[in-house]
Design an enzyme around this catalytic site. Structure first.
Site, PDB file in Angstrom:
ATOM      1  N   ARG A  17     -22.530  10.152  73.944  1.00  0.00           N
ATOM      2  CA  ARG A  17     -22.880   9.008  73.147  1.00  0.00           C
ATOM      3  C   ARG A  17     -22.719   9.173  71.776  1.00  0.00           C
ATOM      4  O   ARG A  17     -23.240  10.306  71.227  1.00  0.00           O
ATOM      5  CB  ARG A  17     -24.771   8.797  73.607  1.00  0.00           C
ATOM      6  N   ASN A  74     -38.261  15.224  71.809  1.00  0.00           N
ATOM      7  CA  ASN A  74     -37.255  14.109  70.876  1.00  0.00           C
ATOM      8  C   ASN A  74     -37.468  12.761  71.982  1.00  0.00           C
ATOM      9  O   ASN A  74     -36.729  12.577  73.006  1.00  0.00           O
ATOM     10  CB  ASN A  74     -35.890  14.568  71.098  1.00  0.00           C
ATOM     11  N   HIS A  80     -39.763   4.866  68.682  1.00  0.00           N
ATOM     12  CA  HIS A  80     -39.976   3.591  67.658  1.00  0.00           C
ATOM     13  C   HIS A  80     -40.728   2.509  68.293  1.00  0.00           C
ATOM     14  O   HIS A  80     -41.031   1.540  67.798  1.00  0.00           O
ATOM     15  CB  HIS A  80     -38.479   3.129  67.500  1.00  0.00           C
ATOM     16  N   ASP A  87     -50.256   8.306  72.834  1.00  0.00           N
ATOM     17  CA  ASP A  87     -51.772   8.478  73.436  1.00  0.00           C
ATOM     18  C   ASP A  87     -51.562   9.782  74.241  1.00  0.00           C
ATOM     19  O   ASP A  87     -52.779  10.643  73.958  1.00  0.00           O
ATOM     20  CB  ASP A  87     -52.029   7.260  74.190  1.00  0.00           C
ATOM     21  N   HIS A 100     -35.553  15.015  65.956  1.00  0.00           N
ATOM     22  CA  HIS A 100     -34.324  13.814  66.126  1.00  0.00           C
ATOM     23  C   HIS A 100     -33.163  14.430  65.535  1.00  0.00           C
ATOM     24  O   HIS A 100     -33.189  15.119  64.453  1.00  0.00           O
ATOM     25  CB  HIS A 100     -34.872  12.551  65.091  1.00  0.00           C
ATOM     26  N   ILE A 101     -32.060  14.576  66.324  1.00  0.00           N
ATOM     27  CA  ILE A 101     -30.857  14.923  65.884  1.00  0.00           C
ATOM     28  C   ILE A 101     -30.277  14.418  64.684  1.00  0.00           C
ATOM     29  O   ILE A 101     -29.802  14.906  63.741  1.00  0.00           O
ATOM     30  CB  ILE A 101     -29.906  14.909  67.310  1.00  0.00           C
ATOM     31  N   SER A 102     -30.300  12.993  64.648  1.00  0.00           N
ATOM     32  CA  SER A 102     -29.869  12.349  63.557  1.00  0.00           C
ATOM     33  C   SER A 102     -30.822  12.083  62.574  1.00  0.00           C
ATOM     34  O   SER A 102     -32.110  12.389  62.529  1.00  0.00           O
ATOM     35  CB  SER A 102     -29.104  10.996  64.014  1.00  0.00           C
ATOM     36  N   ARG A 107     -31.034   5.611  58.786  1.00  0.00           N
ATOM     37  CA  ARG A 107     -30.356   4.601  59.732  1.00  0.00           C
ATOM     38  C   ARG A 107     -31.152   3.201  59.790  1.00  0.00           C
ATOM     39  O   ARG A 107     -31.839   3.034  58.647  1.00  0.00           O
ATOM     40  CB  ARG A 107     -30.334   5.114  61.154  1.00  0.00           C
ATOM     41  N   ARG A 111     -35.519   1.900  63.029  1.00  0.00           N
ATOM     42  CA  ARG A 111     -35.787   3.455  63.388  1.00  0.00           C
ATOM     43  C   ARG A 111     -36.883   4.045  62.450  1.00  0.00           C
ATOM     44  O   ARG A 111     -36.862   5.457  62.606  1.00  0.00           O
ATOM     45  CB  ARG A 111     -34.435   4.095  63.426  1.00  0.00           C
TER      46      ARG A 111
END
Ligand code: DQA
Length: 147
Positions: A17, A74, A80, A87, A100-102, A107, A111
């Site tokens: 991806r 992650n 989001h 909870d 988060h990788i990015s 962005r 996000r």
């Protein structure tokens, strides 16, 4: 020390991806990296991935029931949207690091919201897959201090 390393939707497609955002490391390679790192540090790592919100809630509860010392998560796109994951982390009261990788902060607007963040002890963004290892090391360094 025992940690649950949880990944949310589409993270099983790492390497396939959007490599511009998520790099070329596959999910299998990520698991290998985490396994090697945790073995070196004497950590028991339980790694799980799900595309389903409720399953992720179950896994957070499982971490508690199985006596984990902390969680690295992650949550993917559920970051989001999901009050249920927020909870769940609040319910188990285990120190949790959001990864988060990015670089999500650079962005899209949608996000910029993270529901889970308020329940997390740390957030790591934009460090690629290395962020998971940083999160593990953070918990290794800090969990002892909390007990
Ligand atoms: C992500 C960022 C999220 O916005 C996205 O939905 C993901 C991956 C990241 O690792 O950068 O699935 O959590």
């Amino acid at each position: 020390m025992k940690l649950y390393i949880l990944n949310g939707p589409n993270l099983n497609f790492l390497g396939i991806r959007e490599p511009a955002h998520y790099g070329s490391t596959t999910y299998a390679q990520l698991l290998e990296m985490i396994g090697t790192h945790c073995k070196e540090k004497g950590i028991e790592a339980v790694c799980r991935q799900s595309n389903h919100e409720g399953t992720l809630v179950d896994l957070i509860q499982e971490a508690y029931l199985e006596g984990a010392d902390g969680i690295v998560i992650n949550p993917g796109a559920y970051t989001h949207t999901s009050i249920a994951l927020l909870d769940a982390v609040k319910s188990v009261m285990l120190p949790t690091v959001e990864v988060h990788i990015s670089k999500v902060e650079e962005r899209e607007d949608f996000r910029q919201v993270s529901y889970i963040r308020t329940a997390c002890v740390k957030t790591i963004t934009g460090h690629g897959v290395a962020g998971y290892l940083e999160a593990i090391d953070y918990l290794l360094d800090t969990v002892g201090e909390r007990q």
